[in-house]
Design a protein around this motif. Structure first.
Motif, PDB file in Angstrom:
ATOM      1  N   UNK A 173     -13.624  -4.797   7.588  1.00 57.25           N
ATOM      2  CA  UNK A 173     -14.248  -5.016   8.882  1.00 57.25           C
ATOM      3  C   UNK A 173     -15.742  -4.728   8.769  1.00 57.25           C
ATOM      4  N   UNK A 174     -16.573  -5.598   9.311  1.00 59.81           N
ATOM      5  CA  UNK A 174     -18.025  -5.383   9.291  1.00 59.81           C
ATOM      6  C   UNK A 174     -18.491  -4.783  10.609  1.00 59.81           C
ATOM      7  N   UNK A 175     -19.551  -3.994  10.536  1.00 53.15           N
ATOM      8  CA  UNK A 175     -20.225  -3.514  11.743  1.00 53.15           C
ATOM      9  C   UNK A 175     -21.672  -3.966  11.690  1.00 53.15           C
ATOM     10  N   UNK A 176     -22.048  -4.819  12.631  1.00 50.14           N
ATOM     11  CA  UNK A 176     -23.422  -5.299  12.746  1.00 50.14           C
ATOM     12  C   UNK A 176     -24.128  -4.436  13.786  1.00 50.14           C
ATOM     13  N   UNK A 177     -25.056  -3.597  13.333  1.00 49.11           N
ATOM     14  CA  UNK A 177     -25.719  -2.631  14.212  1.00 49.11           C
ATOM     15  C   UNK A 177     -27.157  -3.029  14.520  1.00 49.11           C
ATOM     16  N   UNK A 178     -27.440  -4.323  14.543  1.00 55.33           N
ATOM     17  CA  UNK A 178     -28.824  -4.755  14.745  1.00 55.33           C
ATOM     18  C   UNK A 178     -29.363  -4.371  16.119  1.00 55.33           C
ATOM     19  N   UNK A 179     -28.485  -4.153  17.105  1.00 53.09           N
ATOM     20  CA  UNK A 179     -28.941  -3.796  18.445  1.00 53.09           C
ATOM     21  C   UNK A 179     -28.820  -2.297  18.725  1.00 53.09           C
ATOM     22  N   UNK A 180     -28.569  -1.514  17.675  1.00 55.67           N
ATOM     23  CA  UNK A 180     -28.457  -0.070  17.827  1.00 55.67           C
ATOM     24  C   UNK A 180     -29.667   0.613  17.196  1.00 55.67           C
ATOM     25  N   UNK A 207       0.829  -1.211   0.000  1.00 52.78           N
ATOM     26  CA  UNK A 207       0.000   0.000   0.000  1.00 52.78           C
ATOM     27  C   UNK A 207       0.859   1.254   0.000  1.00 52.78           C
ATOM     28  N   UNK A 208       0.311   2.341  -0.555  1.00 52.01           N
ATOM     29  CA  UNK A 208       1.048   3.591  -0.673  1.00 52.01           C
ATOM     30  C   UNK A 208       0.738   4.565   0.459  1.00 52.01           C
ATOM     31  N   UNK A 209      -0.357   4.348   1.179  1.00 51.83           N
ATOM     32  CA  UNK A 209      -0.722   5.277   2.245  1.00 51.83           C
ATOM     33  C   UNK A 209      -1.760   4.641   3.156  1.00 51.83           C
ATOM     34  N   UNK A 210      -1.945   5.249   4.334  1.00 52.47           N
ATOM     35  CA  UNK A 210      -3.058   4.871   5.196  1.00 52.47           C
ATOM     36  C   UNK A 210      -4.340   5.433   4.584  1.00 52.47           C
ATOM     37  N   UNK A 211      -5.428   4.676   4.666  1.00 53.16           N
ATOM     38  CA  UNK A 211      -6.687   5.187   4.128  1.00 53.16           C
ATOM     39  C   UNK A 211      -7.866   4.466   4.763  1.00 53.16           C
ATOM     40  N   UNK A 212      -9.004   5.141   4.736  1.00 53.85           N
ATOM     41  CA  UNK A 212     -10.276   4.576   5.186  1.00 53.85           C
ATOM     42  C   UNK A 212     -11.276   4.791   4.062  1.00 53.85           C
ATOM     43  N   UNK A 213     -11.692   3.710   3.402  1.00 51.48           N
ATOM     44  CA  UNK A 213     -12.623   3.816   2.275  1.00 51.48           C
ATOM     45  C   UNK A 213     -14.047   4.010   2.786  1.00 51.48           C
ATOM     46  N   UNK A 214     -14.935   4.591   1.950  1.00 54.12           N
ATOM     47  CA  UNK A 214     -16.331   4.765   2.367  1.00 54.12           C
ATOM     48  C   UNK A 214     -16.982   3.426   2.703  1.00 54.12           C
ATOM     49  N   UNK A 215     -17.704   3.399   3.805  1.00 50.69           N
ATOM     50  CA  UNK A 215     -18.430   2.186   4.191  1.00 50.69           C
ATOM     51  C   UNK A 215     -19.484   1.871   3.137  1.00 50.69           C
ATOM     52  N   UNK A 216     -19.729   0.585   2.934  1.00 51.99           N
ATOM     53  CA  UNK A 216     -20.749   0.177   1.958  1.00 51.99           C
ATOM     54  C   UNK A 216     -21.530  -1.007   2.510  1.00 51.99           C
ATOM     55  N   UNK A 217     -22.860  -0.983   2.473  1.00 53.86           N
ATOM     56  CA  UNK A 217     -23.684   0.148   2.033  1.00 53.86           C
ATOM     57  C   UNK A 217     -23.757   1.231   3.104  1.00 53.86           C
ATOM     58  N   UNK A 218     -24.153   2.405   2.720  1.00 50.54           N
ATOM     59  CA  UNK A 218     -24.328   3.523   3.637  1.00 50.54           C
ATOM     60  C   UNK A 218     -25.225   4.560   2.968  1.00 50.54           C
ATOM     61  N   UNK A 219     -26.475   4.729   3.422  1.00 50.99           N
ATOM     62  CA  UNK A 219     -27.136   4.175   4.608  1.00 50.99           C
ATOM     63  C   UNK A 219     -27.232   2.649   4.555  1.00 50.99           C
ATOM     64  N   UNK A 220     -27.442   2.043   5.746  1.00 51.67           N
ATOM     65  CA  UNK A 220     -27.438   0.591   5.826  1.00 51.67           C
ATOM     66  C   UNK A 220     -28.417   0.105   6.882  1.00 51.67           C
ATOM     67  N   UNK A 221     -28.721  -1.181   6.822  1.00 51.13           N
ATOM     68  CA  UNK A 221     -29.556  -1.850   7.819  1.00 51.13           C
ATOM     69  C   UNK A 221     -29.428  -3.360   7.634  1.00 51.13           C
ATOM     70  N   UNK A 222     -28.927  -4.123   8.588  1.00 50.64           N
ATOM     71  CA  UNK A 222     -28.369  -3.619   9.850  1.00 50.64           C
ATOM     72  C   UNK A 222     -26.846  -3.605   9.861  1.00 50.64           C
ATOM     73  N   UNK A 223     -26.196  -4.026   8.752  1.00 51.41           N
ATOM     74  CA  UNK A 223     -24.740  -4.126   8.784  1.00 51.41           C
ATOM     75  C   UNK A 223     -24.117  -3.417   7.591  1.00 51.41           C
ATOM     76  N   UNK A 224     -22.878  -3.007   7.770  1.00 52.97           N
ATOM     77  CA  UNK A 224     -22.119  -2.372   6.700  1.00 52.97           C
ATOM     78  C   UNK A 224     -20.684  -2.868   6.771  1.00 52.97           C
ATOM     79  N   UNK A 225     -19.958  -2.717   5.664  1.00 55.08           N
ATOM     80  CA  UNK A 225     -18.577  -3.197   5.600  1.00 55.08           C
ATOM     81  C   UNK A 225     -17.638  -2.013   5.424  1.00 55.08           C
ATOM     82  N   UNK A 226     -16.525  -2.062   6.130  1.00 59.14           N
ATOM     83  CA  UNK A 226     -15.567  -0.963   6.165  1.00 59.14           C
ATOM     84  C   UNK A 226     -14.212  -1.486   5.712  1.00 59.14           C
ATOM     85  N   UNK A 227     -13.646  -0.846   4.718  1.00 62.41           N
ATOM     86  CA  UNK A 227     -12.334  -1.254   4.215  1.00 62.41           C
ATOM     87  C   UNK A 227     -11.304  -0.186   4.569  1.00 62.41           C
TER      88      UNK A 227
END
Length: 228
Positions: free
Chosen positions: A197-204, A141-161
């Motif tokens: 990394x996934x975020x499961x927000x079913x309890x939020x 990799x050439x740099x540190x980065x945080x890609x846009x989460x997908x999907x976003x908006x989401x229900x109940x989970x989204x993936x973060x690269x």
């Protein structure tokens, strides 16, 4: 009609209104056709409205259904998960890959099937998951980065690269609008590379949250919208 919560719908036959048909075909995306149902995938594709590719609830057992695991028919990652519900008949996979890319299908037993150019595969899968992965040449990799989460908006989970340039500790956390820590997704040391990394927000609760990635020298932040 798409609804985000319970309610009532009134349809009158007295007023005839026109409607606009919005195409969900993305010409820049790769296509995977499974028994006549199409899935779209590919990296770095802009101008996509995730809502157009969202799918209704899964059909009852016995019906054939193919979708990505976040209940959509579009995946913008290089590592996607396809959820299969079959009726016992063989599934025919037709791959249509753009720009000479190479992808592969991997079933739950670990068996790999090439999916490049225009190819047709027949798999005997009644139900389960199939991984769809892009075959890439390993590069640093050439740099540190945080890609846009997908999907976003989401229900109940989204993936973060996110991408790590050098061995370092990474903290990936979710905060509410008041800055209160709601969930800690990652807090460990990573080797250089790209991770999902996934975020499961079913309890939020539905609302706006902030995803924060922190390393020893960099900090990234992005808004997440949970819609139930």
């Amino acid at each position: 009609i798409r609804s985000l919560e319970g309610g009532s719908i009134t349809i009158s036959s007295q007023n005839r209104s026109g409607f606009v048909r919005r195409s969900t075909v993305c010409p820049d995306a790769n296509t995977l056709r499974v028994n006549g149902m199409e899935l779209y995938f590919g990296e770095n594709i802009s101008g996509i409205d995730p809502v157009l590719y969202s799918l209704p609830p899964k059909p009852p057992p016995g019906a054939t259904d193919i979708r990505f695991s976040d209940d959509t028919k579009f995946c913008m990652l290089n590592d996607c998960l396809i959820e299969v519900t079959g009726d016992g008949k063989p599934l025919k996979f037709d791959c249509n890959i753009k720009d000479g890319e190479e992808w592969q299908l991997v079933d739950e037993s670990g068996k790999e099937y090439n999916c490049s150019d225009v190819q047709e595969k027949e798999l005997h899968i009644e139900s389960g998951y199939i991984a769809l992965k892009k075959i890439t040449t390993l590069t640093m990799p050439q740099s540190f980065s945080l890609s846009p989460a997908y999907p976003n908006p989401f229900n109940p989970s989204t993936r973060i690269r996110f991408t790590v340039l050098e061995m370092t500790e990474v903290d990936l956390s979710v905060y509410d609008l008041k800055g209160k820590l709601m969930d800690k997704l990652v807090n460990k040391t990573f080797e250089p590379g790209t991770y999902v990394q996934s975020w499961d927000a079913q309890f939020f609760s539905s609302g706006v949250y902030f995803l924060v990635m922190e390393t020893g020298t960099f900090s990234f932040r992005q808004k997440l919208i949970l819609m139930k």
